[in-house]
Design an enzyme around this catalytic site. Structure first.
Site, PDB file in Angstrom:
ATOM      1  N   GLU A 136      -6.089  -5.127  -8.303  1.00 18.49           N
ATOM      2  CA  GLU A 136      -5.811  -5.387  -6.874  1.00 18.49           C
ATOM      3  C   GLU A 136      -7.099  -5.368  -6.059  1.00 18.49           C
ATOM      4  OE1 GLU A 136      -1.313  -3.558  -6.417  1.00 18.49           O
ATOM      5  OE2 GLU A 136      -3.014  -2.218  -6.261  1.00 18.49           O
ATOM      6  N   LYS A 196      -3.922   2.887  -2.433  1.00 17.79           N
ATOM      7  CA  LYS A 196      -3.113   2.004  -3.253  1.00 17.79           C
ATOM      8  C   LYS A 196      -3.110   2.537  -4.681  1.00 17.79           C
ATOM      9  CE  LYS A 196      -3.483  -2.427  -3.031  1.00 17.79           C
ATOM     10  NZ  LYS A 196      -2.030  -2.459  -3.261  1.00 17.79           N
ATOM     11  N   GLY A 209       1.502   1.784  -8.348  1.00 19.42           N
ATOM     12  CA  GLY A 209       1.941   1.103  -9.572  1.00 19.42           C
ATOM     13  C   GLY A 209       0.846   1.064 -10.627  1.00 19.42           C
ATOM     14  N   ALA A 255       0.861  -1.191   0.000  1.00 15.35           N
ATOM     15  CA  ALA A 255       0.000   0.000   0.000  1.00 15.35           C
ATOM     16  C   ALA A 255       0.892   1.234   0.000  1.00 15.35           C
ATOM     17  CB  ALA A 255      -0.916   0.009   1.217  1.00 15.35           C
ATOM     18  N   ASP A 256       0.306   2.340  -0.383  1.00 10.35           N
ATOM     19  CA  ASP A 256       1.037   3.611  -0.380  1.00 10.35           C
ATOM     20  C   ASP A 256       0.806   4.386   0.911  1.00 10.35           C
ATOM     21  OD1 ASP A 256       2.073   3.308  -3.090  1.00 10.35           O
ATOM     22  OD2 ASP A 256      -0.045   3.372  -3.618  1.00 10.35           O
TER      23      ASP A 256
HETATM   24  C1  5RP Z   1       0.371  -0.936  -6.951  1.00 12.23           C
HETATM   25  C2  5RP Z   1       0.128  -0.797  -5.498  1.00 12.23           C
HETATM   26  C3  5RP Z   1       1.267  -1.077  -4.593  1.00 12.23           C
HETATM   27  O1  5RP Z   1       0.933  -2.115  -3.733  1.00 12.23           O
HETATM   28  C4  5RP Z   1       1.564   0.189  -3.822  1.00 12.23           C
HETATM   29  O2  5RP Z   1       1.792   1.245  -4.742  1.00 12.23           O
HETATM   30  C5  5RP Z   1       2.796   0.012  -2.930  1.00 12.23           C
HETATM   31  O3  5RP Z   1       3.898  -0.172  -3.746  1.00 12.23           O
HETATM   32  P1  5RP Z   1       5.357  -0.434  -3.181  1.00 12.23           P
HETATM   33  O4  5RP Z   1       5.295  -1.680  -2.373  1.00 12.23           O
HETATM   34  O5  5RP Z   1       6.206  -0.555  -4.408  1.00 12.23           O
HETATM   35  O6  5RP Z   1       5.743   0.762  -2.345  1.00 12.23           O
HETATM   36  O7  5RP Z   1      -0.941  -0.465  -5.029  1.00 12.23           O
HETATM   37  O8  5RP Z   1      -0.751  -0.524  -7.683  1.00 12.23           O
END
Ligand code: 5RP
Length: 227
Positions: free
Chosen positions: A107, A98, A101, A87-88
């Site tokens: 997801e 989220k 990416g 998650a972000d």
């Molecule tokens: C992709 C997502 C990722 O899970 C989220 O961006 C976290 O990424 P990271 O683990 O690379 O920090 O939601 O769509």
């Protein structure tokens, strides 16, 4: 210790929740890939048997194939036992942003089909309020996307078309992403509903009430937080 090490610790720890016989959702991103790799290791060592997995993005699908993880589909396995994803941002109620990416549509489909969604993060992702340091990724269809940008602006956001290598980022579905910076979001559940009701918005990165399990790795160690 850098953030990659913490992501690795959180992802690998969360992979320990997978048990033999499970259908597993594979998340996307730089934390989830550590969980996916650890699951593959456990399969190949014989510690995990009778596992099938459903990837949440084309990138994860390619990685899982390369790692030799047996794959299935939601048609064959509509109920997923456990999904491990990143998650972000994670708020104190375990609501999430989220989609860093751009994979949040698949997801969310995988998460909704899951009995248990485990979120693995480095502890910099834990925030008091969603929107504090991350914009909400909003997936929009290319037709008329500018009107969705104007709509997001009318809601108080500053939307930016996501660019990748000089061209608009294209999702696994061939859609665009508007990263909508709302600043700290007072009522994420209300915003979730507002965004859902707009034609042209396919999905957004707010995950409300979808997880009760967060694994957060920090300098002081790994915490398994549960609600
Ligand atoms: C992709 C997502 C990722 O899970 C989220 O961006 C976290 O990424 P990271 O683990 O690379 O920090 O939601 O769509």
């Amino acid at each position: 210790m850098n953030s990659t090490t913490l992501k690795r610790q959180a992802g690998e720890y969360a992979a320990g929740f997978v048990e033999s016989g499970m259908t597993v959702g594979l998340g996307s991103g730089s934390t989830a890939i550590f969980a996916t790799r650890r699951i593959a290791q456990r399969i190949h060592s014989g510690a995990l048997t009778d596992i099938v997995a459903i990837p949440s993005s084309l990138a994860t699908e390619a990685a899982a194939k390369e790692l030799g993880i047996p794959l299935t589909t939601l048609a064959e396995h509509p109920r997923i036992d456990i999904t491990i994803d990143g998650a972000d941002e994670v708020d104190p109620d375990f609501n999430l942003i989220k989609g860093g990416g751009g994979a949040h549509l698949r997801e969310k489909i995988v998460a909704q089909a899951s009995e248990r969604l485990v979120i693995a993060v480095d502890d910099s992702k834990l925030v008091d309020q969603l929107g504090t340091s991350w914009a909400v990724p909003v997936e929009v269809i290319p037709f008329g996307w500018e009107s969705q940008a104007a709509y997001l602006q009318s809601l108080g956001a500053n939307p930016m078309l996501r660019i990748d290598g000089g061209a608009p980022f294209s999702t696994d579905q061939g859609n665009l992403i508007l990263d909508a910076d709302f600043g700290p979001i007072a009522d994420a559940a209300a915003l979730d509903q507002t965004l859902k009701s707009r034609a042209g918005i396919v999905e957004h990165g707010l995950f409300i009430g979808m997880t009760r399990d967060v694994v957060a790795a920090g300098l002081d160690g790994i915490q398994h937080l549960r609600r």
